[in-house]
Design a protein around this motif. Structure first.
Motif, PDB file in Angstrom:
ATOM      1  N   UNK C 176      45.959  18.878  19.530  1.00  0.00           N
ATOM      2  CA  UNK C 176      46.878  19.948  19.123  1.00  0.00           C
ATOM      3  C   UNK C 176      48.223  19.855  19.827  1.00  0.00           C
ATOM      4  N   UNK C 177      49.197  20.522  19.247  1.00  0.00           N
ATOM      5  CA  UNK C 177      50.470  20.712  19.921  1.00  0.00           C
ATOM      6  C   UNK C 177      50.231  21.555  21.160  1.00  0.00           C
ATOM      7  N   UNK C 178      50.964  21.271  22.231  1.00  0.00           N
ATOM      8  CA  UNK C 178      50.752  22.015  23.475  1.00  0.00           C
ATOM      9  C   UNK C 178      51.763  23.139  23.646  1.00  0.00           C
ATOM     10  N   UNK C 179      52.611  23.315  22.627  1.00  0.00           N
ATOM     11  CA  UNK C 179      53.606  24.363  22.734  1.00  0.00           C
ATOM     12  C   UNK C 179      52.923  25.722  22.750  1.00  0.00           C
ATOM     13  N   UNK C 180      53.257  26.524  23.713  1.00  0.00           N
ATOM     14  CA  UNK C 180      52.685  27.858  23.800  1.00  0.00           C
ATOM     15  C   UNK C 180      51.347  27.908  24.522  1.00  0.00           C
ATOM     16  N   UNK C 217      55.568  19.947  31.069  1.00  0.00           N
ATOM     17  CA  UNK C 217      55.398  20.587  29.757  1.00  0.00           C
ATOM     18  C   UNK C 217      56.208  21.869  29.661  1.00  0.00           C
ATOM     19  N   UNK C 218      56.170  22.649  30.743  1.00  0.00           N
ATOM     20  CA  UNK C 218      56.886  23.920  30.700  1.00  0.00           C
ATOM     21  C   UNK C 218      58.396  23.690  30.694  1.00  0.00           C
ATOM     22  N   UNK C 219      58.831  22.636  31.389  1.00  0.00           N
ATOM     23  CA  UNK C 219      60.271  22.340  31.399  1.00  0.00           C
ATOM     24  C   UNK C 219      60.769  22.002  30.003  1.00  0.00           C
ATOM     25  N   UNK C 220      60.077  21.066  29.334  1.00  0.00           N
ATOM     26  CA  UNK C 220      60.592  20.680  28.014  1.00  0.00           C
ATOM     27  C   UNK C 220      60.420  21.816  27.014  1.00  0.00           C
ATOM     28  N   UNK C 221      59.400  22.650  27.237  1.00  0.00           N
ATOM     29  CA  UNK C 221      59.208  23.767  26.308  1.00  0.00           C
ATOM     30  C   UNK C 221      60.309  24.803  26.465  1.00  0.00           C
TER      31      UNK C 221
END
Lengths: 560, 341, 263
Positions: C176-180, C217-221
């Motif tokens: 899955x996408x990890x966004x959110x 991950x949180x940085x790019x998000x």
């Protein structure tokens, strides 16, 4: 003084005249102005795509030059210390680091990168659409066959330019793209391994490839493209532009607007419009976010690794090809007296064959068609696509073939976005890549024939108005409104070749090529719709009862 | 309505009565009458169009100003938001500057310049007389050169001309070294430890629990001279399965260690890293072209374009419990090549 | 009616509309970014939690996972999967399973945080397994996104995509996408290896390295794409579709306007 006036007797009266005189008496140019100043160009929206391609190429030159001032095509190792936090301190090549600097530390650099990449995509797309227009309208016919060949070569050079540019930032995505190229090159029999070693300056990835691609990308390929564009435009001038058939337009004239001022203004203005569109897209939409992919390293890979759209179909073919069918392997180990050699057809076949078929057919098509039709005349009037149903079908088949393979290159994205199985997508596309073009051909040809019939209806009986009217004697009719003679001429002025009957030579012998031609001709023209003739029109109008509302009927309707 | 089909192009009928050949065809009615535009007849419309064109050019000026504003007054202060804003403003500034000019000029051409369509006659590309003369001239040139009469000269010239470009090909020989057997061995050697990618720290057998996957490089690779070239062949994926589910073939029983197996990560298709490990199905998937390999069958291809199993790296454990290679790969890794054999 | 149609045909109107549309789409995309709140939770289960969890388990989970979580033909044994696994599967809405399929789908969370905690506490009593991570190790601001990025590319990007936008696996399964996704769930997924994801135990990627991955991950998000709308971060395919549909669409609209006669 007197001698100079003898040479130059012409005395300009206006300021424009003086400037013209100055230039002309030194370098000439009046001839050019005379030739081009009022040259006529036909106007149609489908004639603009070549211009889009030309203009995006100019934008590519402008933005590309800017980028070269900041890009360093070195594969030496460095540690990034620019302002993009998630990559700071990461080991990478100088090429990738300078691409990141362009994106994050040069003002306007990111914008120029996006302009460059978006216009590259648009350049090839405009090329493709332009070629489709030329194909579907039959503009490649004599005398323009050679220009069609130049155009096809331009498309191929466009692909080469795109691919070499795609690889330059040395990011993970393009690095894996190069790795795939390396794998394909290695599958070439006999010389593959050597070509790979020469290309990369040793083993993959080496430290040479980016610099070499850079020279190709900024020097050699653009020079070839410029040369080809020159030839292309030169021939356009010699041939004059084609035009669509219609009232006032014949095979021996050109109807349109003069270069000065109308056409030049429109064409010139259109350059700014194309630039503006590319700029607007580049302002708001990311393209090739190299910072996401990270530096190239042979170990990692990203899901969704695909080439740009114009190379995508070859990647799709690589995906569709099964390595093994049942017990049949496509990788052969062939024993030779000197040892065993490996032939990797599962790579070689999809990499070469589909592209080979498409480009060979494209290059040969003008001659294939003129051989079948035995039509060696000059054509300056275009065909409406519906009036050449078989050609239109072939074109659509090619488009479907391309699209299926591009879809195959996106099989993983199709799987995740439509929640289907990746494997099933591949199975279906394997079927579609064969069946799809055939279905596309049949449907397109039928649609073209149906549209021709519709045209006949309209030419003979007029346009359906949707008004149902009861005549004085009780009959219901739908009122058809006859088209005017200009509109009618547009509908009836086309050629519909008939099936070619093989001709026997002097000995009464029908040669094999004649038979083949006849068979091909039957395939092309067996189903045909003839244009309406004046006698048919007369017959339709004096028809025994009014399926169209004749003049009398309309009068009677109006009087009700 | 059924009558509408009357006279419709039933193929057999139309072929029987073709309307081709110029006898029974419509005559070209000529250009349709010119329809004047609003600006041609209404001076106010003309004035309005003029103002619109000027306005569009003015919008272009504003766009250029926006560009300068964004360039000089939106500083890049290390935040992505700021960069995005600058990019947007620079782009929109350029877009307005360009579209203002472009749309303005075209609008000018469409509304205010003459819109009468003109007709120009086409001329043949060349005429027959010129062609005949050219043919004659070429003939004379050939004659005078004597190239047809002197086959010795002709043939030696052809020979020389064919040979002369060959150095231009040969000179590219030094683009790269000859392959030799470079593709047939990798950095791996007997006793070399398996280490984590990218840190290069060694891995204990006990670290590798069932269901886990380690991305592995050989010990000392990070310090190697040709690091990337060696890495491009040597990367390995290390997994531990239930030993029961592995079915090693004869002679390969001891290539794994207690359910731990190591396979080359380089796809046998065209060389992408086959790094997707599904720990329940024990399948390896290549993200580039979807070749699927089954760990339970020694990485046999079960789907996709690859035709060969992934090569396995024989492994063992040293005295300190670290995983080591028993030897290099037993076959060349990566995509097939002619000399692979 | 006539006036309207005339105005609609007005050349400026077309341009204005196109620009407006471009601006709006761009603006919306650029502005859209979802903030993510770390869930604070300290994990120390009481005996009562485990008791309550056992009841919940018997009522909601045992039909597949068996009584005592020893597994059945419909679901695996949960002995030794650890509290982290339960917290991930139930807390992200994957469990209870909605229907059979290639893999468990994310859906609205079925249990309250309290109930999830109780279930986790119960399963943790069945056998030793990964525990729910401490808040301290989930603090993305402490991590090094550059190191995390490198680890992410080597260990995660091949399935989840370099920009964590997700990717396909075989036969309908997908990463899955990890966004959110919350920090806690990302961490738990790494230690437990849900579905077909491999396990990344602490010997493979240390807890600090995991925090770096989360930081990346949180940085790019949070930062979004510098170049504007990211078109799904799907790479060249979405870019190609975009230029064909939107880019050429706008170009064609202009060519039609350019070659049409002025009214």
């Amino acid at each position: 003084m007197s001698s100079s006036t003898a040479i130059n007797a012409y005395q300009p009266k206006t300021r424009v005249g003086r400037v013209t005189n100055f230039v002309d008496s030194r370098v000439g140019g009046s001839g050019m102005v005379k030739e081009f100043g009022r040259k006529i160009f036909p106007d149609h929206w489908t004639f603009m795509f070549g211009e889009v391609a030309l203009y995006t190429f100019v934008i590519l030159l402008i933005s590309g030059t800017f980028l070269t001032f900041f890009f360093d095509p070195s594969m030496a190792e460095t540690h990034y210390d620019g302002s993009y936090l998630p990559l700071r301190g990461v080991e990478m090549s100088v090429a990738y680091a300078s691409s990141l600097d362009i994106s994050f530390d040069v003002r306007g650099g990111l914008f120029m990168r996006q302009v460059h990449h978006w216009s590259a995509l648009l350049f090839v797309a405009a090329n493709a659409v332009h070629m489709l227009r030329v194909f579907f309208t039959g503009a490649f016919r004599r005398p323009r066959e050679l220009n069609w060949v130049v155009g096809t070569t331009l498309l191929i050079m466009g692909l080469a330019a795109g691919f070499t540019g795609y690889s330059l930032p040395d990011d993970l995505l393009s690095g894996n793209g190069l790795r795939i190229i390396d794998g394909v090159v290695k599958s070439i029999p006999v010389v593959g391994t050597y070509i790979s070693f020469f290309l990369f300056g040793g083993e993959f990835p080496g430290t040479a490839i980016i610099g070499r691609l850079y020279v190709l990308h900024i020097l050699l390929i653009p020079a070839v493209i410029l040369l080809l564009i020159g030839m292309h435009l030169f021939m356009v001038v010699i041939h004059k532009h084609t035009q669509y058939p219609g009232p006032g337009r014949t095979n021996t004239n050109v109807v349109g607007y003069p270069v000065g001022p109308v056409y030049a203004a429109k064409a010139g203005g259109f350059f700014f419009i194309v630039f503006g569109i590319v700029a607007a897209i580049s302002a708001a939409f990311t393209i090739n976010p190299i910072w996401n992919y990270g530096p190239y390293d042979p170990s990692p890979v990203s899901a969704g690794t695909q080439p740009d759209w114009y190379i995508g179909w070859v990647d799709g073919a690589l995906r569709l090809m099964p390595g093994t069918v049942g017990n049949w392997d496509f990788e052969w180990n062939i024993p030779f007296p000197w040892g065993v050699n490996t032939l990797s057809l599962n790579v070689l076949f999809p990499a070469l064959v589909p592209a080979g078929i498409v480009f060979t057919l494209m290059l040969a098509w003008p001659w294939i068609e003129s051989w079948v039709t035995k039509d060696k005349r000059e054509h300056h009037l275009l065909d409406r696509p519906r009036n050449a149903p078989t050609r239109t079908g072939v074109g659509v088949a090619g488009v479907v073939f391309y699209c299926v393979m591009w879809a195959a290159a996106s099989s993983d994205l199709i799987a995740t976005h439509f929640l289907v199985s990746l494997n099933d997508v591949t199975y279906w596309l394997r079927i579609l890549v064969v069946v799809g073009p055939i279905i596309g051909f049949m449907i397109a040809r039928r649609v073209a024939l149906a549209l021709q019939r519709k045209d006949r209806e309209i030419a003979l009986h007029g346009r359906e108005t949707g008004r149902i009217v009861r005549l004085p004697h009780g009959e219901f009719i739908e009122v058809h409104e006859p088209v005017d003679e200009y509109k009618r001429y547009q509908l009836v002025s086309f050629e519909s070749p008939q099936v070619y009957a093989p001709v026997a030579d002097a000995n009464g012998h029908v040669s094999r090529s004649e038979k083949l031609r006849s068979r091909a001709s039957r395939f092309f023209f067996e189903d045909r719709v003839a244009p309406v003739t004046p006698s048919e029109l007369t017959a339709a109008h004096s028809g025994h009862h009014g399926e169209i509302a004749g003049a009398q009927d309309r009068e009677s309707i109006a009087s009700h | 309505m059924a009558d509408n089909s009357h006279g419709s192009p039933d193929t057999s009928v139309t072929v029987a009565t073709p309307g081709q050949g110029g006898v029974d065809t419509f005559t070209n009615p000529g250009l349709p009458p010119h329809r004047p535009r609003l600006a041609d007849t209404d001076p106010r419309a003309e004035k309005r169009a003029e103002r619109q064109v000027a306005l569009l050019f003015f919008i272009s000026v504003l766009g250029t100003l926006l560009f300068f504003f964004a360039y000089f007054f939106i500083p890049l202060n290390d935040t992505i938001e700021q960069l995005r804003l600058q990019n947007l403003a620079l782009g929109l500034g350029t877009a307005f500057a360009m579209l203002g000019i472009g749309v303005g000029i075209v609008h000018w051409a469409k509304t205010l310049m003459p819109d009468h369509e003109l007709t120009e006659e086409r001329h043949a590309v060349t005429d027959e007389k010129d062609r005949a003369e050219a043919e004659q001239i070429v003939g004379t040139i050939l004659d005078e050169s004597g190239i047809k009469r002197r086959p010795l000269i002709r043939n030696t010239l052809i020979g020389a001309a064919l040979l002369a470009p060959l150095p231009a090909i040969a000179i590219f020989r030094d683009l790269g070294p000859l392959p030799g057997d470079a593709l047939k061995h990798t950095f791996w050697d007997a006793g070399m430890r398996l280490t984590r990618d990218p840190s290069g720290t060694p891995i204990k057998a006990s670290d590798v629990t069932v269901g886990s996957a380690f991305h592995v490089i050989p010990e000392g690779l990070n310090e190697a001279e040709n690091k990337l070239e060696e890495k491009a062949k040597a990367v390995v994926l290390l997994m531990r399965l239930d030993p029961e589910s592995l079915n090693p073939s004869e002679g390969r029983e001891d290539w794994g260690y207690d359910g731990i197996v190591a396979y080359s990560k380089i796809c046998t298709h065209v060389g992408c890293p086959v790094a997707l490990y599904e720990q329940q199905t024990h399948h390896l998937l290549c993200p580039c072209h979807q070749s699927t390999f089954d760990l339970e069958q020694e990485c046999k291809v079960i789907f996709g374009p690859a035709a060969r199993p992934l090569p396995q790296l024989p492994i063992d454990v040293d005295d300190e419990g670290y995983l080591i290679a028993r030897s290099d790969f037993q076959e060349p890794v990566g995509p097939s090549f002619w000399e692979r054999g | 009616m006539k006036a309207l149609s005339q105005r609609r045909r007005h050349p400026l109107a077309a341009i204005a509309l196109l620009l407006m549309a471009l601006l709006m789409v761009g603006g919306i995309y650029s502005a859209a970014s979802s903030a993510n709140q770390a869930q604070a939770q300290t994990e120390s289960f009481s005996a009562n939690d485990a008791e309550e969890g056992e009841k919940l388990f018997a009522a909601n989970c045992a039909s597949c996972h068996g009584l005592g979580a020893s597994g059945s033909s419909a679901g695996p044994s949960l002995v030794g999967v650890g509290a982290a696994s339960v917290d991930f599967q139930v807390g992200s809405g994957r469990m209870p399973l909605q229907m059979d399929g290639p893999q468990a789908q994310v859906k609205p969370v079925q249990f309250t945080e309290e109930q999830t905690r109780q279930l986790a506490a119960y399963v943790a009593t069945l056998g030793a397994g990964p525990a729910i991570p401490d808040e301290e190790i989930l603090d993305a601001s402490e991590g090094d996104p550059a190191n995390g990025g490198e680890l992410f590319r080597v260990n995660c990007a091949m399935c989840h995509n370099a920009a964590a936008a997700g990717g396909a696996l075989t036969r309908g399964k997908f990463a899955p996408s990890l966004e959110g996704s919350s920090e806690k769930h990302i961490y738990e997924a790494m230690v437990t290896g849900p579905q077909n994801m491999p396990v990344f135990n602490d010997a493979n990627i240390s807890p600090e390295d995991k925090r770096d991955v989360i930081a990346f991950l949180k940085t790019i998000e949070e930062q979004g794409s510098p170049g504007g709308a990211d078109l799904g971060s799907l790479g060249p395919v979405s870019e190609g579709l975009f230029i064909w549909v939107a880019g050429l669409g706008v170009v064609i609209a202009f060519t039609v306007w350019l070659t049409s006669r002025s009214s």
